[in-house]
Design a protein around this motif. Structure first.
Motif, PDB file in Angstrom:
ATOM      1  N   MET A 163       0.830  -1.198   0.000  1.00  0.00           N
ATOM      2  CA  MET A 163       0.000   0.000   0.000  1.00  0.00           C
ATOM      3  C   MET A 163       0.873   1.260   0.000  1.00  0.00           C
ATOM      4  SD  MET A 163      -2.943   0.994   2.684  1.00  0.00           S
ATOM      5  CE  MET A 163      -2.118   1.525   4.140  1.00  0.00           C
ATOM      6  N   PHE A 164       1.835   1.303   0.934  1.00  0.00           N
ATOM      7  CA  PHE A 164       2.789   2.411   0.925  1.00  0.00           C
ATOM      8  C   PHE A 164       4.121   1.927   0.360  1.00  0.00           C
ATOM      9  CE2 PHE A 164      -0.055   4.062   4.241  1.00  0.00           C
ATOM     10  CZ  PHE A 164      -0.150   5.392   3.859  1.00  0.00           C
ATOM     11  N   GLU A 165       4.854   2.866  -0.218  1.00  0.00           N
ATOM     12  CA  GLU A 165       6.219   2.579  -0.668  1.00  0.00           C
ATOM     13  C   GLU A 165       7.124   3.664  -0.119  1.00  0.00           C
ATOM     14  OE1 GLU A 165       6.236   2.501  -4.895  1.00  0.00           O
ATOM     15  OE2 GLU A 165       5.014   0.678  -4.992  1.00  0.00           O
ATOM     16  N   ILE A 166       8.432   3.394  -0.095  1.00  0.00           N
ATOM     17  CA  ILE A 166       9.367   4.441   0.329  1.00  0.00           C
ATOM     18  C   ILE A 166       9.948   5.081  -0.922  1.00  0.00           C
ATOM     19  CG2 ILE A 166      11.430   4.978   1.681  1.00  0.00           C
ATOM     20  CD1 ILE A 166      10.908   2.408   3.281  1.00  0.00           C
ATOM     21  N   ASP A 167       9.710   6.370  -1.060  1.00  0.00           N
ATOM     22  CA  ASP A 167      10.230   7.138  -2.190  1.00  0.00           C
ATOM     23  C   ASP A 167      11.614   7.664  -1.760  1.00  0.00           C
ATOM     24  OD1 ASP A 167      10.854   9.130  -4.020  1.00  0.00           O
ATOM     25  OD2 ASP A 167       8.783   9.822  -4.226  1.00  0.00           O
ATOM     26  N   ILE A 168      12.656   6.917  -2.138  1.00  0.00           N
ATOM     27  CA  ILE A 168      14.007   7.238  -1.637  1.00  0.00           C
ATOM     28  C   ILE A 168      14.464   8.653  -2.039  1.00  0.00           C
ATOM     29  CG2 ILE A 168      16.457   6.565  -1.725  1.00  0.00           C
ATOM     30  CD1 ILE A 168      14.901   4.614  -0.052  1.00  0.00           C
ATOM     31  N   PRO A 169      14.293   9.082  -3.309  1.00  0.00           N
ATOM     32  CA  PRO A 169      14.718  10.452  -3.636  1.00  0.00           C
ATOM     33  C   PRO A 169      14.000  11.514  -2.797  1.00  0.00           C
ATOM     34  CG  PRO A 169      14.346   9.185  -5.633  1.00  0.00           C
ATOM     35  CD  PRO A 169      13.848   8.344  -4.497  1.00  0.00           C
ATOM     36  N   LYS A 170      12.710  11.281  -2.505  1.00  0.00           N
ATOM     37  CA  LYS A 170      11.945  12.237  -1.700  1.00  0.00           C
ATOM     38  C   LYS A 170      12.460  12.249  -0.248  1.00  0.00           C
ATOM     39  CE  LYS A 170       7.135  13.579  -0.925  1.00  0.00           C
ATOM     40  NZ  LYS A 170       5.725  13.223  -1.103  1.00  0.00           N
ATOM     41  N   LEU A 171      12.736  11.054   0.292  1.00  0.00           N
ATOM     42  CA  LEU A 171      13.276  10.974   1.656  1.00  0.00           C
ATOM     43  C   LEU A 171      14.664  11.614   1.715  1.00  0.00           C
ATOM     44  CD1 LEU A 171      13.185  10.003   4.580  1.00  0.00           C
ATOM     45  CD2 LEU A 171      13.893   7.726   3.803  1.00  0.00           C
ATOM     46  N   ARG A 172      15.464  11.403   0.654  1.00  0.00           N
ATOM     47  CA  ARG A 172      16.802  12.014   0.615  1.00  0.00           C
ATOM     48  C   ARG A 172      16.694  13.541   0.643  1.00  0.00           C
ATOM     49  NH1 ARG A 172      19.205   9.439  -3.490  1.00  0.00           N
ATOM     50  NH2 ARG A 172      20.665   8.307  -2.171  1.00  0.00           N
ATOM     51  N   GLN A 173      15.771  14.084  -0.139  1.00  0.00           N
ATOM     52  CA  GLN A 173      15.581  15.537  -0.180  1.00  0.00           C
ATOM     53  C   GLN A 173      15.098  16.061   1.177  1.00  0.00           C
ATOM     54  OE1 GLN A 173      12.813  16.807  -3.208  1.00  0.00           O
ATOM     55  NE2 GLN A 173      13.511  18.935  -3.129  1.00  0.00           N
ATOM     56  N   CYS A 174      14.245  15.277   1.824  1.00  0.00           N
ATOM     57  CA  CYS A 174      13.724  15.659   3.142  1.00  0.00           C
ATOM     58  C   CYS A 174      14.854  15.714   4.175  1.00  0.00           C
ATOM     59  CB  CYS A 174      12.653  14.645   3.550  1.00  0.00           C
ATOM     60  SG  CYS A 174      11.668  15.136   4.959  1.00  0.00           S
ATOM     61  N   CYS A 175      15.783  14.759   4.116  1.00  0.00           N
ATOM     62  CA  CYS A 175      16.894  14.717   5.083  1.00  0.00           C
ATOM     63  C   CYS A 175      17.944  15.784   4.781  1.00  0.00           C
ATOM     64  CB  CYS A 175      17.564  13.343   5.075  1.00  0.00           C
ATOM     65  SG  CYS A 175      16.558  12.046   5.793  1.00  0.00           S
ATOM     66  N   SER A 176      18.135  16.123   3.506  1.00  0.00           N
ATOM     67  CA  SER A 176      19.239  17.028   3.163  1.00  0.00           C
ATOM     68  C   SER A 176      18.837  18.502   3.227  1.00  0.00           C
ATOM     69  CB  SER A 176      19.808  16.699   1.783  1.00  0.00           C
ATOM     70  OG  SER A 176      18.830  16.939   0.799  1.00  0.00           O
TER      71      SER A 176
END
Ligand SMILES: [Zn+2]
Length: 354
Positions: A1-14
């Motif tokens: 149902m949910f997925e982890i959007d790695i580029p989005k998480l990377r942008q959120c952390c940086s």
């Protein structure tokens, strides 16, 4: 149902956001959420508040995550161009050795944390742990050059890219950008539904300096229910005894029972466990004797208080630039938060003794 959007998480952390200087992360979250929610605004202290209207607007559910990250602030630039700083948030000084940082002035300026080389340390100095004041930042620039870009009072964050390691994510500022990312994804999904009660997504400021923004947010929104999101200690590592683990990576979303600023409402703990069981979401208990979260002020700063609890993401190496979390725990946190927000009206709150 949910997925982890790695580029989005990377942008959120940086994207930087040390306490009191959250404007860049707030701008990013505004861009992400504004197209989806019914209402979005920033209050005077800087909390970002989003609102999704529910079927019954007489009750308010607050889902919260602090958007600040631990950082530093420039307090002196010497004649040679070396920068001295104060911490914004709790740092373990030994974790600063050999780190890159970014000073956020008129432009972002890279620097490194320097200390006395071990070759020059006296015997007794070698035995002592470093102190924050032992460090300076070397930007590789002379004072006159540097002063074109930075000034006393500019904030500083740590520089470290997100990487995937096995089933885990490793980055700086998973505290608390992992929760910010999870809340963003869940709010986006909730906005496609009509939740039972009004849902307020709250991204608080200055948590790392003493839970400051959360008091203001709870006071103005006056929620009936609170679910706070933060990371928590996973000390499931070599040498640790089982009673010291706190939580374990890959063993599911942690349901908070207590931390240093809150005892979760036992009704909320029961509701979260039952919801997790119903949807077969792996979960574990969290009790954190030291270290508080926004759950405390969110529970008590509204007019009548709120029925409050929290979901925590197990994280190793907390408050270091190599914070590590497990992908499955991230997904299980998203799932439980989503289902809890949609099923909160089904629990017999008034009849559940506490
Ligand atoms: Zn945190």
């Amino acid at each position: 149902m949910f997925e982890i959007d790695i580029p989005k998480l990377r942008q959120c952390c940086s994207t930087p956001g040390p306490p009191g200087y959250e404007h860049r992360i707030r701008k990013l979250l505004t861009q992400w959420l504004e197209p989806h929610v019914d209402e979005l605004y920033t209050d005077n202290i800087g909390n970002l508040i989003t609102h999704i209207r529910g079927r019954d607007s007489s009750r308010r559910v607050a889902l919260a995550a602090h958007m600040d990250e631990i950082g530093f602030i420039v307090h002196h630039i010497d004649e040679e161009g070396f920068v001295r700083f104060y911490p914004l948030g709790g740092f373990d000084p030994k974790t600063l050795t050999a780190q890159r940082v970014i000073i956020h002035g008129r432009e972002d300026i890279l620097g490194v944390m320097g200390t006395k080389p071990i070759h020059l340390m006296r015997e007794e100095e070698r035995k002592q742990l470093p102190k924050i004041e032992d460090y300076f930042i070397d930007t590789g620039r002379k004072r006159d050059d540097l002063l074109q870009y930075i000034a006393v009072g500019d904030p500083i964050t740590r520089e470290r890219d997100l990487v995937e390691m096995g089933d885990c994510i490793n980055a700086k500022s998973l505290d608390n950008r992992l929760s910010v990312y999870i809340l963003t994804e869940v709010l986006t999904r909730l906005a496609e539904t009509e939740p039972p009660y009004d849902v307020y997504g709250i991204f608080t400021v200055q948590e790392e300096l003493g839970l400051r923004g959360a008091y203001t947010a709870a006071h103005s929104i006056n929620p009936d229910f609170v679910l706070n999101l933060d990371v928590t200690i996973a000390f499931d590592v070599p040498g640790a005894q089982p009673h010291e683990y706190g939580t374990r990576l890959g063993h599911g979303v942690a349901i908070k029972i207590m931390d240093a600023t809150v005892v979760s409402d036992p009704r909320m703990v029961r509701f979260l466990r039952q919801t997790a069981e119903k949807h077969q979401i792996p979960h574990q208990d969290e009790l954190l004797p030291k270290g508080g979260t926004d759950t405390g002020p969110l529970q008590r700063a509204g007019r009548s208080g709120a029925i409050s609890g929290a979901l925590s993401i197990p994280t190793r190496h907390l408050h270091q630039v190599i914070e590590t979390a497990h992908k499955k725990d991230i997904l299980h946190t998203m799932q439980l938060l989503y289902h809890a927000a949609l099923e909160i009206h089904n629990h017999p709150w008034a009849d559940d003794p506490f």
